[in-house]
Design a protein around this motif. Structure first.
Motif, PDB file in Angstrom:
ATOM      1  N   VAL A 298       0.832  -1.202   0.000  1.00  0.00           N
ATOM      2  CA  VAL A 298       0.000   0.000   0.000  1.00  0.00           C
ATOM      3  C   VAL A 298       0.868   1.254   0.000  1.00  0.00           C
ATOM      4  CG1 VAL A 298      -1.655   1.344   1.351  1.00  0.00           C
ATOM      5  CG2 VAL A 298      -1.958  -1.127   1.106  1.00  0.00           C
ATOM      6  N   LEU A 299       1.892   1.280   0.861  1.00  0.00           N
ATOM      7  CA  LEU A 299       2.748   2.456   0.969  1.00  0.00           C
ATOM      8  C   LEU A 299       3.519   2.710  -0.322  1.00  0.00           C
ATOM      9  CD1 LEU A 299       3.758   4.677   2.886  1.00  0.00           C
ATOM     10  CD2 LEU A 299       5.673   3.181   3.467  1.00  0.00           C
ATOM     11  N   ALA A 300       3.963   1.659  -0.991  1.00  0.00           N
ATOM     12  CA  ALA A 300       4.708   1.824  -2.237  1.00  0.00           C
ATOM     13  C   ALA A 300       3.873   2.551  -3.281  1.00  0.00           C
ATOM     14  CB  ALA A 300       5.153   0.460  -2.769  1.00  0.00           C
ATOM     15  N   TYR A 301       2.581   2.278  -3.311  1.00  0.00           N
ATOM     16  CA  TYR A 301       1.687   2.977  -4.247  1.00  0.00           C
ATOM     17  C   TYR A 301       1.392   4.396  -3.766  1.00  0.00           C
ATOM     18  CZ  TYR A 301       0.701  -0.951  -7.326  1.00  0.00           C
ATOM     19  OH  TYR A 301       0.826  -1.948  -8.255  1.00  0.00           O
ATOM     20  N   GLU A 302       1.114   4.542  -2.484  1.00  0.00           N
ATOM     21  CA  GLU A 302       0.683   5.847  -1.985  1.00  0.00           C
ATOM     22  C   GLU A 302       1.804   6.878  -2.004  1.00  0.00           C
ATOM     23  OE1 GLU A 302      -1.165   5.114   1.811  1.00  0.00           O
ATOM     24  OE2 GLU A 302      -3.095   4.697   0.834  1.00  0.00           O
ATOM     25  N   THR A 303       3.041   6.421  -1.999  1.00  0.00           N
ATOM     26  CA  THR A 303       4.171   7.356  -2.068  1.00  0.00           C
ATOM     27  C   THR A 303       4.705   7.523  -3.485  1.00  0.00           C
ATOM     28  OG1 THR A 303       5.704   5.548  -1.536  1.00  0.00           O
ATOM     29  CG2 THR A 303       4.925   6.917   0.304  1.00  0.00           C
ATOM     30  N   GLY A 304       4.118   6.831  -4.473  1.00  0.00           N
ATOM     31  CA  GLY A 304       4.536   6.995  -5.848  1.00  0.00           C
ATOM     32  C   GLY A 304       5.701   6.147  -6.277  1.00  0.00           C
ATOM     33  N   LEU A 305       6.200   5.261  -5.401  1.00  0.00           N
ATOM     34  CA  LEU A 305       7.276   4.366  -5.802  1.00  0.00           C
ATOM     35  C   LEU A 305       6.798   3.454  -6.912  1.00  0.00           C
ATOM     36  CD1 LEU A 305       9.115   3.148  -2.577  1.00  0.00           C
ATOM     37  CD2 LEU A 305       9.896   4.796  -4.269  1.00  0.00           C
ATOM     38  N   VAL A 306       5.544   3.046  -6.820  1.00  0.00           N
ATOM     39  CA  VAL A 306       4.927   2.216  -7.852  1.00  0.00           C
ATOM     40  C   VAL A 306       3.681   2.937  -8.324  1.00  0.00           C
ATOM     41  CG1 VAL A 306       3.919  -0.025  -8.401  1.00  0.00           C
ATOM     42  CG2 VAL A 306       5.789   0.111  -6.747  1.00  0.00           C
TER      43      VAL A 306
END
Length: 227
Positions: A214-222
């Protein structure tokens, strides 16, 4: 635990507004040596029961009267950091499941789960691991996570504590790679990958892999649709 001793089965609290589902799950789990310490018919009862009974795992229905499973999960995890919550849902791509993973649930199960899978899932989560199929979780997050417009080139403040390698590992986790796949992708040993993952969890105060995705998406990493 004494070497060679059998692993202790987790103590379980079952939360669902349907009596037949609670009864069925109780019978399935107890028949497989897993102790069910209590039941609750709504979120408010679940919070009270969790405080009194201190279960290792809570099987939590999402949609219930009085207090839904999301609010109950948030309150339980705020007070009992070592308790794990498995969400029960009818659909694997449910926006409520995404929100549950965001607040710390350790995975989700469909209500038509087989008895064997139910028992195995409870035991797995009871060890402190997360239960999620990376591909399903990724599709779930892509559907419901907001597009922040951030790009990997600009490191979000939330990730400032991570080293470049740890950000790389988190990005690949967000894309659904297992530890074995991470090791192959980065030409590292699985032990090294596990160390990176553990440090990421500690630095970002994540409970498990579900929150990391979830965090990877919400921070724009993915980004949704990007690999």
């Amino acid at each position: 635990m004494t070497p060679g001793a059998p692993e202790r089965a987790p103590r379980v609290l079952i939360v669902d507004d349907q009596t037949l589902i609670r009864t069925g799950f109780r019978l399935i789990l107890t028949a497989r040596g897993i102790e069910v310490v209590g039941e609750a018919a709504d979120g408010a009862e679940a919070v009270a029961a969790a405080r009194e009974l201190h279960p290792d795992v809570v099987l939590m229905d999402i949609r219930m009267p009085t207090m839904d499973g999301l609010e109950a999960t948030r309150r339980i995890l705020e007070r009992a950091g070592d308790c794990r919550v498995l969400m029960l849902t009818t659909f694997d791509l449910d926006r409520y499941v995404y929100r549950a993973l965001s607040i710390g649930a350790s995975g989700f199960l469909l209500k038509d789960v087989t008895p064997e899978h139910l028992a195995a899932a409870v035991r797995l989560v009871g060890t402190g691991d997360a239960l999620l199929a990376p591909q399903i979780t990724r599709r779930l997050v892509e559907r419901y996570a907001a597009d922040t417009g951030r790009t990997p080139e600009s490191v979000p403040a939330e990730l400032a504590a991570l080293t470049p390698r740890e950000r790389e590992v988190l990005t690949l986790m967000g894309r659904g790679l297992s530890n074995t796949e991470l090791a192959a992708e980065l030409t590292l040993s699985e032990a090294t990958v596990k160390s990176h993952v553990a440090r990421i969890f500690a630095k970002l105060h994540l409970r498990d892999r579900a929150q990391a995705v979830v965090l990877a998406y919400e921070t724009g990493l993915v980004r949704a649709g990007k690999r």
